[in-house]
Scaffold this motif. Sequence first.
Motif, PDB file in Angstrom:
ATOM      1  N   GLY A 148       0.820  -1.200   0.000  1.00 20.59           N
ATOM      2  CA  GLY A 148       0.000   0.000   0.000  1.00 20.59           C
ATOM      3  C   GLY A 148       0.856   1.252   0.000  1.00 20.59           C
ATOM      4  N   GLY A 149       0.214   2.369  -0.284  1.00 23.00           N
ATOM      5  CA  GLY A 149       0.960   3.629  -0.370  1.00 23.00           C
ATOM      6  C   GLY A 149       0.266   4.776   0.325  1.00 23.00           C
ATOM      7  N   TYR A 164       4.017  -0.977  -3.756  1.00 27.70           N
ATOM      8  CA  TYR A 164       2.921  -0.082  -4.126  1.00 27.70           C
ATOM      9  C   TYR A 164       2.646  -0.244  -5.607  1.00 27.70           C
ATOM     10  CZ  TYR A 164       0.275   4.212  -4.833  1.00 27.70           C
ATOM     11  OH  TYR A 164      -0.693   5.123  -5.179  1.00 27.70           O
ATOM     12  N   ARG A 165       1.356  -0.285  -5.967  1.00 22.90           N
ATOM     13  CA  ARG A 165       0.998  -0.593  -7.352  1.00 22.90           C
ATOM     14  C   ARG A 165       1.334   0.519  -8.333  1.00 22.90           C
ATOM     15  NH1 ARG A 165      -4.363  -0.533  -7.383  1.00 22.90           N
ATOM     16  NH2 ARG A 165      -4.658  -1.600  -9.353  1.00 22.90           N
ATOM     17  N   ARG A 166       1.359   1.763  -7.811  1.00 22.13           N
ATOM     18  CA  ARG A 166       1.595   2.879  -8.733  1.00 22.13           C
ATOM     19  C   ARG A 166       2.972   3.461  -8.500  1.00 22.13           C
ATOM     20  NH1 ARG A 166      -4.046   4.368  -9.881  1.00 22.13           N
ATOM     21  NH2 ARG A 166      -5.252   2.994  -8.575  1.00 22.13           N
ATOM     22  N   ARG A 203      -3.436   4.346 -14.327  1.00 23.50           N
ATOM     23  CA  ARG A 203      -3.723   3.072 -13.666  1.00 23.50           C
ATOM     24  C   ARG A 203      -2.636   2.054 -13.970  1.00 23.50           C
ATOM     25  NH1 ARG A 203      -8.527   4.053 -11.719  1.00 23.50           N
ATOM     26  NH2 ARG A 203      -9.793   5.564 -12.852  1.00 23.50           N
ATOM     27  N   PRO A 204      -2.296   1.255 -12.970  1.00 26.91           N
ATOM     28  CA  PRO A 204      -1.252   0.253 -13.183  1.00 26.91           C
ATOM     29  C   PRO A 204      -1.821  -0.989 -13.871  1.00 26.91           C
ATOM     30  CG  PRO A 204      -2.000   0.213 -10.909  1.00 26.91           C
ATOM     31  CD  PRO A 204      -2.816   1.264 -11.599  1.00 26.91           C
ATOM     32  N   VAL A 205      -1.076  -1.529 -14.810  1.00 23.02           N
ATOM     33  CA  VAL A 205      -1.486  -2.773 -15.471  1.00 23.02           C
ATOM     34  C   VAL A 205      -0.374  -3.801 -15.293  1.00 23.02           C
ATOM     35  CG1 VAL A 205      -2.068  -3.878 -17.644  1.00 23.02           C
ATOM     36  CG2 VAL A 205      -2.922  -1.590 -17.148  1.00 23.02           C
ATOM     37  N   ASP A 225      -7.371  -3.487 -20.316  1.00 25.65           N
ATOM     38  CA  ASP A 225      -7.556  -4.612 -19.387  1.00 25.65           C
ATOM     39  C   ASP A 225      -6.649  -4.378 -18.192  1.00 25.65           C
ATOM     40  OD1 ASP A 225      -7.904  -6.922 -18.061  1.00 25.65           O
ATOM     41  OD2 ASP A 225      -7.049  -8.238 -19.608  1.00 25.65           O
ATOM     42  N   LEU A 226      -7.233  -4.077 -17.048  1.00 28.99           N
ATOM     43  CA  LEU A 226      -6.416  -3.815 -15.851  1.00 28.99           C
ATOM     44  C   LEU A 226      -5.963  -5.114 -15.178  1.00 28.99           C
ATOM     45  CD1 LEU A 226      -8.245  -0.769 -14.201  1.00 28.99           C
ATOM     46  CD2 LEU A 226      -6.288  -0.755 -15.739  1.00 28.99           C
ATOM     47  N   ASP A 252     -10.535  -0.372  -8.252  1.00 27.71           N
ATOM     48  CA  ASP A 252      -9.282   0.363  -8.114  1.00 27.71           C
ATOM     49  C   ASP A 252      -9.491   1.630  -7.282  1.00 27.71           C
ATOM     50  OD1 ASP A 252      -6.553   0.613  -8.762  1.00 27.71           O
ATOM     51  OD2 ASP A 252      -7.022   2.082 -10.317  1.00 27.71           O
ATOM     52  N   ASP A 288      -5.664   3.102  -1.279  1.00 28.66           N
ATOM     53  CA  ASP A 288      -4.301   3.341  -0.810  1.00 28.66           C
ATOM     54  C   ASP A 288      -3.295   2.437  -1.503  1.00 28.66           C
ATOM     55  OD1 ASP A 288      -5.262   5.223   0.805  1.00 28.66           O
ATOM     56  OD2 ASP A 288      -4.892   4.208   2.703  1.00 28.66           O
ATOM     57  N   ASN A 289      -3.699   1.789  -2.603  1.00 30.78           N
ATOM     58  CA  ASN A 289      -2.756   0.850  -3.208  1.00 30.78           C
ATOM     59  C   ASN A 289      -2.641   1.100  -4.710  1.00 30.78           C
ATOM     60  OD1 ASN A 289      -0.929  -1.140  -3.257  1.00 30.78           O
ATOM     61  ND2 ASN A 289      -2.424  -2.787  -3.540  1.00 30.78           N
TER      62      ASN A 289
END
Lengths: 378, 594, 148
Positions: free
Chosen positions: B416-417, B439-441, B500-502, C70-71, C141, C147-148
Amino acid sequence: MFEPNPPIDLSSGKYLKLWQGPQHPGITGNMSLELITRGDEVVDCKTHVGYLHRGFEKLMERRTFIQNFPVVCRIAVPEPTFNEYLYAAVVEELTGIESPPRAEWIRTLNLELMRLASYLMWLGGIGAAFGQSTVYQWTVTHRDYILDLFEEMTGARIYHMYIVPGGVRGRLPEGFEDRCRDVLNRVEKLLHDVEKVLFNNVVFKTRTKGLGHIPKEMVDPYGITGPNQRAAGFSRDLRKDAPYLVYDQLEFDLITATESDTYARSWVRYLEMHEGIRMLRQCLDRMPQDGPFQAKMPNVLHWEVPAGETYIKAECTRGEYGYYMVTDGSEYLRRVHVRGPSYTHAIALMEKLAVGTNIADIAGLMVSLHTYPPEIER
Amino acid sequence: MSLKDLISPFYVWQRAFEKPYTQKRPIEDRPGAPRYRGFHMNSEECIGCGTCESICQNHAIDMVPVEGLEQRAGDSGLRPRFDYGRCCWCALCVDICTTRSLHLSNHYAWVTEDPDAFHFTAGTDAMPWNQNSLGYRRDDDYHLLVHDRVEMQALSAEESVAGFDEVMRGYTEEEAVLEADRCVECGICVATCPAHMAIPDYIRTVRKGDYEAGLRLLYETNPFSSTCGRICTHRCETVCVMGYQGDPIAIRWLKRAIVDRVPQEKYREILGDEVEENGKTVGVIGAGPGGMSAAYYLRRQGYAVTVYEAQARAGGMLRYGVPSYRLPDNQLDKDLEYIRSLGVEMRFNTQVGRDIPFTQLLDEHDALFLAVGLNQPSALRIAGEEHPRVLSGLRVLDDVASGKDPGVGKRVAVIGGGNVAMDAARVSRRLGAEVDVLYRRRIEDMPADPEEIRESQAEGCTLVPQAIPVEIRNASDSNQVTIVWGEAEMVADDKGGRPRPVLQEDRMHEETYDCIIAAIGQGGQIDFIPAEFRDRIEFKWNKFVPGDYQQTGLEKLFVGGDIANSRADAISAIEDGHHAARGIHRFLSGALDG
Amino acid sequence: MNTVEEILDFAIDREQQAADFYSNLAERVSSAWMKDMLLGFSKEEMRHKGKLKSVKLGDKLLNADQHVQDLKIADYTVDVEPAEDISLQDALIVAMKREKAAYRLYSDMAANIDDPELKSLFLGLAQEEAKHKLYFEVQYDEQIMRDN
């Protein structure tokens, strides 16, 4: 010399009362002289001021310390820079802020350029007052060259608003030094021409020699300073006696004369212009090219100056110019008093000098004292 | 008389044929010098702070609303209008301009038949010189404002990881005055502060050293000033005009500077402790910042207030979610004590729904304020999550706050971030663990406060950005746990949201830790509201959607805090509480119909 | 299913089933706010149904070539049961997994058919479902992994 002029019985029919000013279209305008004449001889003179009162000292009590700096330049229209410098110096002294060396050099350059411009205008004035209006055209043109320099340095020709508490408002523009040297050369050449046309002129000499003689013993009681005093034989100059800015690092001579008449005063100023050019060239050669030009300042929006009082003076073209200021620790000053040399020269001294002169010489006599009415009435 | 004096003046002919220097305006045009102080120009960077108006010694500037101006945060919507009947071209307005949007052009001559034209809004009204590139600009090395912030003394990273002592040490009186002096008092921050605190006014009290007046100002809008002086998300500072050319004013630290200088014993004397009972009663559910803020303002108006709290102590997330190195317990208590001292009744260990039914509260009180917060950690919902070495961030913080050892081990991965993740990481550091934060981003996308991110890095936490956890496995040692994560590529969001992270399935990693702390987000829990009321209450996703004054369709019920706003920070909860208190007062005096 | 009409009817029926699924679940859940949300999901499916109906009347489907993000969130979350005490998080997981399944279904159908017109219809439907899945993934999301 200190007694009042003898009373005059106007109803005797021998005298004529004549007003000069306040709408006199010359440099002496905005004040008036009430002359009593017999024939064309002036037998009595009363000076009247108050036509140009704008209440600057009071206005300043209602403005914050930063807001005052655009106000002060208006106190002496043809010579705003001395006001800017003195106001800045007074505030700096009371707050303990020290303007950096580069700013001190730029300020000196500014003041001497101002002095030269102011003298050029005066030189035209004295010429015009004695029938030499060609000289006026020349000198005012050359003053314009200097105003061009001010315009590019400060952003304005007359009200420069450039010297601020803490330093100056900007660096010199690119290539300014060269253009300034060029103007100085042109002014120097002009001065030589003016010497030939005006000072070696039989008419000028005849009319000005002996006119408006100020006896030596009158100088201190009447608070006479500047060239008027030096032409009476005193070697006093604040730039030498109480050096400020970088004057102690500059080479220049103190010009004096002994005759103390209109010609002597004019000649002293003429030579001082040469000294000014000498100082300006030293400034251009020696001033630091980098470094800060402004001290670290607090947030000026609510700038509180510690309680205190001080008087700071400088040598302007007309003599001792001074600012007295009292502060009470708030964001506003409590009281400021501006001491201008024109006040003493134009009011009390003029009343004495006018007696015994010719109506035609009154304007020239006033110019020879080099007074600026805006500065009489703050 | 010499012959020379007769002849010499004839030298005047020498210059008889010189050209005049005078310009023949208007036939000849003469542009001003590049630095000339001519007419005003204003660029799009202007945010209408009005500092030009404050400094203008001629009152030549009025800040006026401008039609068609796009509304944005940190912009007053006003623009300076210049009256050239007053302007003296001193350009102090240019020198003081906080965004450097204001300039003067070198255009100085303008003739028009319309006298009103000399009264215009620079930059907005079309003026002939608007495209001028020359004219007076403030020199880069010339300043009338102080751009550098007075940094607050802080523990070094080594000192701070060694224990739970407060990291930020507070301003000395001298430092506080210096920092307060930088404020231009434009008030742009007030609109952005969720509680609309009187920021310029209380900063002025710091400058003047009048801390009692400062405290009174703080309590007008915020009864958690000691807390907010430490951990507020300080949105005000993000719009502070001083931030355009330097550091924004340390508004949060100046608030703390006031509270730090007023001892708790003097609170009642300064703020008063008299309450005129009005005979009505209000119940507050949740003793976090939202609930206690409502309790404070309701009590001030004479309501008998009872606060129901599931935990054993008041403070909510401030106590159980914020570690003491950021907010020491005694500082939180300082705020809470004063509220309680006004006669607020506290019912601890009382969970609504479990220990007392919601309907009973509804019957007993004239109105209810509900601010239960978000206390349910979101689950990872990836394979293997039920592993015993997977802990939740909130639980770890709760344990530490309650004096228990969460048993994180020597090597910890935090997922988490947000602030919870950062705090879990920093707490783990203090418990002696090495910490990786997945952290995902990207780091700049982290919702945590920038200083929390900075400090956690300084304290030795390793941030691993763009890492998406996909699976949790048993490690060879049963006291350990293995996480599988993949690298992420950031893709732009079509609708303008954050990127958004992929997951990149070809770039997977495996790592083994003593424990994994999940801190990916929180949700709320309000199942205690009986089904019979549900149709009267509006929800969106997992939040209440309150109406005016935080009121719900169930007229007696007002809601606020994290469960009812999207900002989910202390100051917003405090404002919700204050706002609801005003709403309840109006509702119970008949001024607000349901 | 050999005609465009039949295929669209099939798809419309599927959307109706999904809408029913959510509204039935909404009736069963205990939490006040979950009910609202599930009804919202149901409405969303009805909106999809409406869209397909208008396709039947001549509107265009999503172009099969158009790229839908596609996430991959649905791929790595665990399966959850749509129980009475379902949380928001789990409801979103259920929803995105359902959309993903629908996407797979239409993609497989497209792979097993030769008629180019029908093939592109199936691919278009698959793209629609991918878009629906993206909607739920984005919500997951935003709302769950704040928070992630």
